[in-house]
Design an enzyme around this catalytic site. Structure first.
Site, PDB file in Angstrom:
ATOM      1  N   ARG A 286       0.843  -1.196   0.000  1.00 49.30           N
ATOM      2  CA  ARG A 286       0.000   0.000   0.000  1.00 49.30           C
ATOM      3  C   ARG A 286       0.879   1.248   0.000  1.00 49.30           C
ATOM      4  NH1 ARG A 286      -1.884   0.803   4.297  1.00 49.30           N
ATOM      5  NH2 ARG A 286      -1.145  -0.978   5.466  1.00 49.30           N
TER       6      ARG A 286
ATOM      7  N   TYR B 246      -1.378  -3.806  -6.905  1.00 49.83           N
ATOM      8  CA  TYR B 246      -1.133  -4.688  -5.756  1.00 49.83           C
ATOM      9  C   TYR B 246      -2.052  -4.462  -4.569  1.00 49.83           C
ATOM     10  CZ  TYR B 246       1.633  -7.783  -2.784  1.00 49.83           C
ATOM     11  OH  TYR B 246       2.046  -8.819  -1.991  1.00 49.83           O
ATOM     12  N   GLY B 247      -2.530  -5.541  -4.003  1.00 52.73           N
ATOM     13  CA  GLY B 247      -3.159  -5.567  -2.677  1.00 52.73           C
ATOM     14  C   GLY B 247      -4.178  -4.470  -2.454  1.00 52.73           C
ATOM     15  N   GLY B 248      -4.084  -3.865  -1.292  1.00 55.34           N
ATOM     16  CA  GLY B 248      -5.050  -2.855  -0.871  1.00 55.34           C
ATOM     17  C   GLY B 248      -5.140  -1.652  -1.803  1.00 55.34           C
TER      18      GLY B 248
ATOM     19  N   LYS C  16      -9.486  -2.464   1.574  1.00 52.82           N
ATOM     20  CA  LYS C  16      -9.227  -1.302   2.435  1.00 52.82           C
ATOM     21  C   LYS C  16     -10.020  -0.080   1.992  1.00 52.82           C
ATOM     22  CE  LYS C  16      -6.904  -3.819   4.884  1.00 52.82           C
ATOM     23  NZ  LYS C  16      -5.682  -4.199   5.431  1.00 52.82           N
TER      24      LYS C  16
ATOM     25  N   HIS D  82     -10.426  -2.444  11.406  1.00 57.59           N
ATOM     26  CA  HIS D  82      -9.337  -3.295  10.899  1.00 57.59           C
ATOM     27  C   HIS D  82      -9.107  -4.415  11.921  1.00 57.59           C
ATOM     28  CE1 HIS D  82      -4.880  -3.336   9.312  1.00 57.59           C
ATOM     29  NE2 HIS D  82      -5.622  -4.225   8.696  1.00 57.59           N
TER      30      HIS D  82
ATOM     31  N   SER E 237      -1.236  -3.482  10.206  1.00 52.87           N
ATOM     32  CA  SER E 237      -0.856  -4.393   9.134  1.00 52.87           C
ATOM     33  C   SER E 237       0.437  -5.125   9.483  1.00 52.87           C
ATOM     34  CB  SER E 237      -0.668  -3.613   7.835  1.00 52.87           C
ATOM     35  OG  SER E 237      -1.868  -2.951   7.509  1.00 52.87           O
TER      36      SER E 237
ATOM     37  N   CYS F   5       0.960  -7.286  11.834  1.00 57.30           N
ATOM     38  CA  CYS F   5       1.209  -7.379  13.283  1.00 57.30           C
ATOM     39  C   CYS F   5       0.430  -8.512  13.935  1.00 57.30           C
ATOM     40  CB  CYS F   5       0.919  -6.051  13.962  1.00 57.30           C
ATOM     41  SG  CYS F   5       2.084  -4.766  13.501  1.00 57.30           S
ATOM     42  N   GLY F   6      -0.067  -9.459  13.163  1.00 58.82           N
ATOM     43  CA  GLY F   6      -0.533 -10.690  13.787  1.00 58.82           C
ATOM     44  C   GLY F   6      -2.029 -10.981  13.762  1.00 58.82           C
TER      45      GLY F   6
ATOM     46  N   ASN G 290      -2.656 -14.493  12.071  1.00 63.35           N
ATOM     47  CA  ASN G 290      -2.158 -15.550  12.945  1.00 63.35           C
ATOM     48  C   ASN G 290      -3.056 -15.766  14.156  1.00 63.35           C
ATOM     49  OD1 ASN G 290       0.683 -16.775  12.226  1.00 63.35           O
ATOM     50  ND2 ASN G 290       0.595 -14.683  11.439  1.00 63.35           N
TER      51      ASN G 290
ATOM     52  N   ASP H 241      -9.155  -9.766   8.955  1.00 58.27           N
ATOM     53  CA  ASP H 241      -8.660  -8.420   8.622  1.00 58.27           C
ATOM     54  C   ASP H 241      -9.679  -7.308   8.873  1.00 58.27           C
ATOM     55  OD1 ASP H 241      -6.283  -7.060   7.614  1.00 58.27           O
ATOM     56  OD2 ASP H 241      -7.485  -6.500   5.881  1.00 58.27           O
TER      57      ASP H 241
ATOM     58  N   ASN I  18       6.477  -8.184   2.292  1.00 58.84           N
ATOM     59  CA  ASN I  18       5.015  -8.044   2.182  1.00 58.84           C
ATOM     60  C   ASN I  18       4.456  -8.978   1.101  1.00 58.84           C
ATOM     61  OD1 ASN I  18       2.489  -6.841   2.940  1.00 58.84           O
ATOM     62  ND2 ASN I  18       2.573  -5.563   1.104  1.00 58.84           N
ATOM     63  N   SER I  19       5.148 -10.084   0.864  1.00 57.01           N
ATOM     64  CA  SER I  19       4.587 -11.061  -0.078  1.00 57.01           C
ATOM     65  C   SER I  19       3.360 -11.700   0.562  1.00 57.01           C
ATOM     66  CB  SER I  19       5.637 -12.118  -0.435  1.00 57.01           C
ATOM     67  OG  SER I  19       6.152 -12.733   0.727  1.00 57.01           O
ATOM     68  N   ARG I  20       2.424 -12.115  -0.278  1.00 53.77           N
ATOM     69  CA  ARG I  20       1.105 -12.507   0.249  1.00 53.77           C
ATOM     70  C   ARG I  20       0.561 -13.755  -0.421  1.00 53.77           C
ATOM     71  NH1 ARG I  20      -1.451  -8.785   4.211  1.00 53.77           N
ATOM     72  NH2 ARG I  20       0.127  -7.172   4.410  1.00 53.77           N
TER      73      ARG I  20
HETATM   74  N1  LIG Z   1       6.762 -12.856  17.391  1.00 53.74           N
HETATM   75  C1  LIG Z   1       5.519 -12.985  16.925  1.00 53.74           C
HETATM   76  N2  LIG Z   1       5.289 -12.751  15.613  1.00 53.74           N
HETATM   77  C2  LIG Z   1       4.022 -12.880  15.179  1.00 53.74           C
HETATM   78  C3  LIG Z   1       2.957 -13.263  16.043  1.00 53.74           C
HETATM   79  N3  LIG Z   1       1.819 -13.289  15.307  1.00 53.74           N
HETATM   80  C4  LIG Z   1       2.174 -12.942  14.050  1.00 53.74           C
HETATM   81  N4  LIG Z   1       3.499 -12.699  13.960  1.00 53.74           N
HETATM   82  C5  LIG Z   1       4.258 -12.347  12.738  1.00 53.74           C
HETATM   83  O1  LIG Z   1       3.796 -11.100  12.255  1.00 53.74           O
HETATM   84  C6  LIG Z   1       3.761 -11.093  10.837  1.00 53.74           C
HETATM   85  C7  LIG Z   1       2.409 -10.657  10.351  1.00 53.74           C
HETATM   86  O2  LIG Z   1       1.413 -11.460  10.891  1.00 53.74           O
HETATM   87  P1  LIG Z   1      -0.055 -11.505  10.290  1.00 53.74           P
HETATM   88  O3  LIG Z   1      -0.881 -12.358  11.214  1.00 53.74           O
HETATM   89  O4  LIG Z   1      -0.007 -11.912   8.887  1.00 53.74           O
HETATM   90  O5  LIG Z   1      -0.471  -9.959  10.372  1.00 53.74           O
HETATM   91  P2  LIG Z   1      -1.825  -9.199   9.968  1.00 53.74           P
HETATM   92  O6  LIG Z   1      -2.124  -8.302  11.111  1.00 53.74           O
HETATM   93  O7  LIG Z   1      -2.861 -10.195   9.606  1.00 53.74           O
HETATM   94  O8  LIG Z   1      -1.376  -8.355   8.696  1.00 53.74           O
HETATM   95  P3  LIG Z   1      -2.207  -7.644   7.501  1.00 53.74           P
HETATM   96  O9  LIG Z   1      -2.703  -8.738   6.620  1.00 53.74           O
HETATM   97  O10 LIG Z   1      -1.146  -6.810   6.866  1.00 53.74           O
HETATM   98  O11 LIG Z   1      -3.289  -6.787   8.048  1.00 53.74           O
HETATM   99  C8  LIG Z   1       4.134 -12.486  10.370  1.00 53.74           C
HETATM  100  O12 LIG Z   1       5.474 -12.479   9.962  1.00 53.74           O
HETATM  101  C9  LIG Z   1       3.966 -13.323  11.606  1.00 53.74           C
HETATM  102  O13 LIG Z   1       4.804 -14.439  11.615  1.00 53.74           O
HETATM  103  C10 LIG Z   1       3.237 -13.516  17.427  1.00 53.74           C
HETATM  104  O14 LIG Z   1       2.383 -13.862  18.234  1.00 53.74           O
HETATM  105  N5  LIG Z   1       4.545 -13.364  17.807  1.00 53.74           N
HETATM  106  O1  LIG Z   2      -4.226  -3.975   2.198  1.00 55.20           O
HETATM  107  C1  LIG Z   2      -3.236  -4.708   1.981  1.00 55.20           C
HETATM  108  O2  LIG Z   2      -2.480  -4.580   1.014  1.00 55.20           O
HETATM  109  C2  LIG Z   2      -2.946  -5.828   2.913  1.00 55.20           C
HETATM  110  C3  LIG Z   2      -3.451  -5.644   4.276  1.00 55.20           C
HETATM  111  O3  LIG Z   2      -4.313  -6.364   4.750  1.00 55.20           O
HETATM  112  C4  LIG Z   2      -2.917  -4.540   5.078  1.00 55.20           C
HETATM  113  O4  LIG Z   2      -1.973  -3.891   4.641  1.00 55.20           O
HETATM  114  O5  LIG Z   2      -3.431  -4.329   6.192  1.00 55.20           O
HETATM  115 MN   LIG Z   3      -4.828  -5.708   6.994  1.00 55.58          MN
END
Ligand SMILES: Nc1nc2c(ncn2[C@@H]2O[C@H](COP(=O)(O)OP(=O)(O)OP(=O)(O)O)[C@@H](O)[C@H]2O)c(=O)[nH]1
Ligand SMILES: O=C([O-])CC(=O)C(=O)O
Ligand SMILES: [Mn+2]
Length: 611
Positions: free
Chosen positions: A82, A224-226, A233, A253, A275, A277-278, A281, A300, A390-392
């Site tokens: 983005r 790309y993406g968002g 977004k 978000h 974004s 930050c987990g 996961n 998301d 930021n590969s997806r």
């Molecule tokens: N150390 C640590 N890293 C984490 C944890 N959860 C996620 N990560 C790392 O943070 C990165 C992003 O995690 P995502 O869960 O994809 O983040 P997101 O908030 O869904 O991201 P967007 O799709 O951009 O909105 C990855 O590299 C994960 O491995 C955690 O509990 N601890």
């Molecule tokens: O919008 C995008 O490209 C991917 C995403 O979820 C973010 O950045 O929070």
């Molecule tokens: Mn997001």
């Protein structure tokens, strides 16, 4: 007429909806594409477009045995995330875009962009994608129509949103009563006759523009993406947040998860982390504590409205996951791995292995050789990373084994707890419970995080990212804070979700993560639920309630008592250092800062003993 021409005419499609047809005609006259296609969402269409992308070199078909019906793409190296500095909220009144957004007069912006759009689809096909964010059966279905000249976008949109002919028919049934967000997208790369296309057409000049009053989106230059999948977004956060302000709901978000206790009690939790930050996961967490189970509703975006029972109900408007690839593996996110291994997915800017599978940093089975996202030879000894940070992966949500049945309920799920979280090496403890809604809003409004690769620009810089919505609030962020406060004021306090602030990313002196994260985060979910139930103890600190070391379930956790204490620690000196940053942040808002937030800040200062 030849068979071929008939076929093309069918694809050309069209609509009985006069307003929509007029807009499509107007865009076609401006952008002058060679063909127009109305996207139906059929399997045959997917096959035809993915084959076209393979032929163009944009896609590589992956090994059918490992990733059936899946594709690898590498973007132009300048088009990988983005572009927040190119993103605008063009409200009529500049004040309404607020101090956190870029603004330009809407008419000026339209003039400028009409210049860019003029002839921009020459040599290409213009696709019209009818889509709906959320359920087509919703009380007020949230329609959109994206026009794009990118096949990559068409294919990705089909994964990420409910698209196609069923949506168009519903729009037509509702006739002129159907509200839809017109979303115009072009990669900005017209082709002269005979000109060879590139694998990833885009334009160095980019604009991602929201017109909030008109509920309209214009995007130019990025594929790309968002920036380009405009249902995500641009619509579901920026435009939807404006709708939510006007109509009394929240577009956030946030992930949405279902937590089931060993006693089979069910809780729904929403969580906002910036974004990368987990969210994905946590949404697909595999709990490490016995007897607890997690199911996913979204990773998301959450749209939240109060139900008749006074509780806040959340729905996920999306239909797929657009997840960060690096770091995803069988340990960190086994559910995501299962989802993508079922195929029907697009992988962008990861590495391509010699057996046409994909790989990225953090994935198991490191290959001896691969092709990096930049198209270069890669080996484990290479200095450059194989995959962009930021590969997806772009994968259908319905392939997720732990998708909760409630995902299909247009009413959504009642939220018991909201987590705000960021990526902070220091200062912010593992989990803090707010005292009440306003204090929770203060936590959200002052949320801070280190920047990530999800947006272009420097990585690792601490910035305020209110409610993880800094790049996504479609109006004045001061008014947005007030909106949060107002919703709490009008609600039955006993039914409001409890707000918590978490940080999985605190480091020790050596720079290692103090908290193991991922599946272990279930321990924090458990503590939060036990707080709601009045079962867990907490220590009162200047910033809120944090767990006593005994109240956090650490059984079986491979962590020293000292490290647990360090993860939970509230250091008044660190927090004192935070105050000037919060003051500087709040100063941006002038008189749009809600007084309640100033009162919260004053209270925090008093508790810390800051003058
Ligand atoms: N150390 C640590 N890293 C984490 C944890 N959860 C996620 N990560 C790392 O943070 C990165 C992003 O995690 P995502 O869960 O994809 O983040 P997101 O908030 O869904 O991201 P967007 O799709 O951009 O909105 C990855 O590299 C994960 O491995 C955690 O509990 N601890
Ligand atoms: O919008 C995008 O490209 C991917 C995403 O979820 C973010 O950045 O929070
Ligand atoms: Mn997001």
């Amino acid at each position: 007429m030849t068979t071929e021409a008939t076929h093309t005419d069918q694809r050309a499609g069209g609509t009985t909806h006069a307003g929509l047809q007029a807009w499509v005609d107007e865009v076609a006259a401006m952008t002058t594409p060679d063909h127009i296609e109305w996207v139906t969402g059929s399997d045959a269409e997917w096959t035809r477009l993915t084959e076209k992308l393979v032929e163009a070199g944009t896609f590589v078909r992956l090994n059918e045995e490992k990733k059936p019906n899946s594709f690898y793409a590498a973007s132009d190296p300048t088009d990988v995330a983005r572009v927040e500095d190119r993103t605008y909220i063009c409200s009529v009144d500049e004040k309404d875009s607020g101090p956190t957004n870029n603004w330009m007069d809407p008419n000026e912006m339209k003039d400028l962009m009409r210049g860019l759009y003029a002839g921009c689809m020459k040599g290409r096909t213009m696709y019209v994608i009818p889509f709906v964010m959320g359920h087509v059966e919703a009380e007020n279905p949230m329609f959109g129509v994206e026009i794009t000249d990118s096949e990559y976008v068409v294919v990705s949109m089909r994964v990420m949103a409910r698209t196609g002919v069923n949506v168009l028919r519903r729009i037509e049934e509702l006739g002129e009563n159907a509200k839809y967000v017109p979303a115009l997208h072009s990669v900005g790369a017209p082709l002269e006759p005979g000109q060879q296309d590139v694998k990833w057409p885009c334009n160095p000049e980019k604009y991602i523009v929201q017109f909030p009053e008109e509920r309209m989106i214009w995007s130019y230059g990025s594929g790309y993406g968002g920036n380009a999948l405009l249902g995500k977004k641009c619509y579901s956060l920026r435009i939807a947040s404006v709708m939510a302000r006007d109509e009394g709901w929240l577009a956030e978000h946030m992930l949405i998860l279902k937590l089931i206790s060993p006693e089979q009690q069910v809780y729904y939790i929403a969580a906002a982390f910036p974004s990368a930050c987990g969210k994905t996961n946590l949404a697909m967490l595999a709990p490490t504590i016995p007897g607890w189970k997690v199911e996913t509703l979204g990773d998301d975006i959450a749209w939240m409205r109060f139900g008749e029972d006074g509780r806040l109900y959340a729905v996920n408007p999306e239909f797929g996951f657009f997840g960060v690839a690096p770091g995803t593996n069988e340990h960190t996110n086994p559910n995501a791995m299962k989802t993508i291994n079922k195929g029907n997915s697009v992988f962008t800017n990861v590495a391509l292995t010699d057996d046409t599978d994909i790989w990225w940093e953090g994935l198991e089975n490191t290959p001896a050789h691969a092709t990096s996202w930049k198209g270069q030879d890669w080996t484990p000894d290479s200095e450059e990373l194989s995959s962009h940070a930021n590969s997806r992966y772009c994968t259908p949500i319905e392939q997720c084994d732990i998708l909760a049945d409630e995902y299909y309920d247009p009413k959504g799920v009642p939220i018991s707890a909201i987590f705000f979280g960021g990526r902070r090496k220091t200062t912010v403890p593992l989990v803090t419970e707010s005292r009440d809604w306003i204090h929770g809003t203060f936590m959200g409004a002052t949320l801070s995080s280190e920047t990530t690769a999800a947006a272009t620009g420097a990585v690792g810089v601490v910035r305020r990212d209110p409610m993880a919505m800094l790049p996504f609030i479609g109006y004045n962020a001061g008014d947005y804070f007030q909106h949060w406060i107002n919703l709490g004021k009008d609600a039955d306090a006993s039914k409001l979700p409890k707000i918590f602030y978490v940080n999985w990313f605190r480091r020790d002196e050596e720079g290692a993560f103090l908290w193991p994260g991922f599946g272990e985060n279930s321990r924090v979910l458990k503590w939060a639920i036990e707080r709601l139930e009045g079962k867990a103890a907490a220590v009162e600190t200047p910033i809120g309630h944090v767990p006593t070391p005994e109240s956090l379930d650490t059984s079986g956790l491979d962590m020293s008592d000292a490290d647990i204490a360090a993860a939970l620690k509230v250091d008044p000196e660190e927090w004192k250092a935070e105050i000037p940053q919060i003051e500087e942040w709040f100063a941006k808002f002038g008189d749009t800062l809600p007084t309640q937030l100033q009162v919260e800040l004053d209270g925090l200062k008093a508790r810390l003993g800051v003058e």
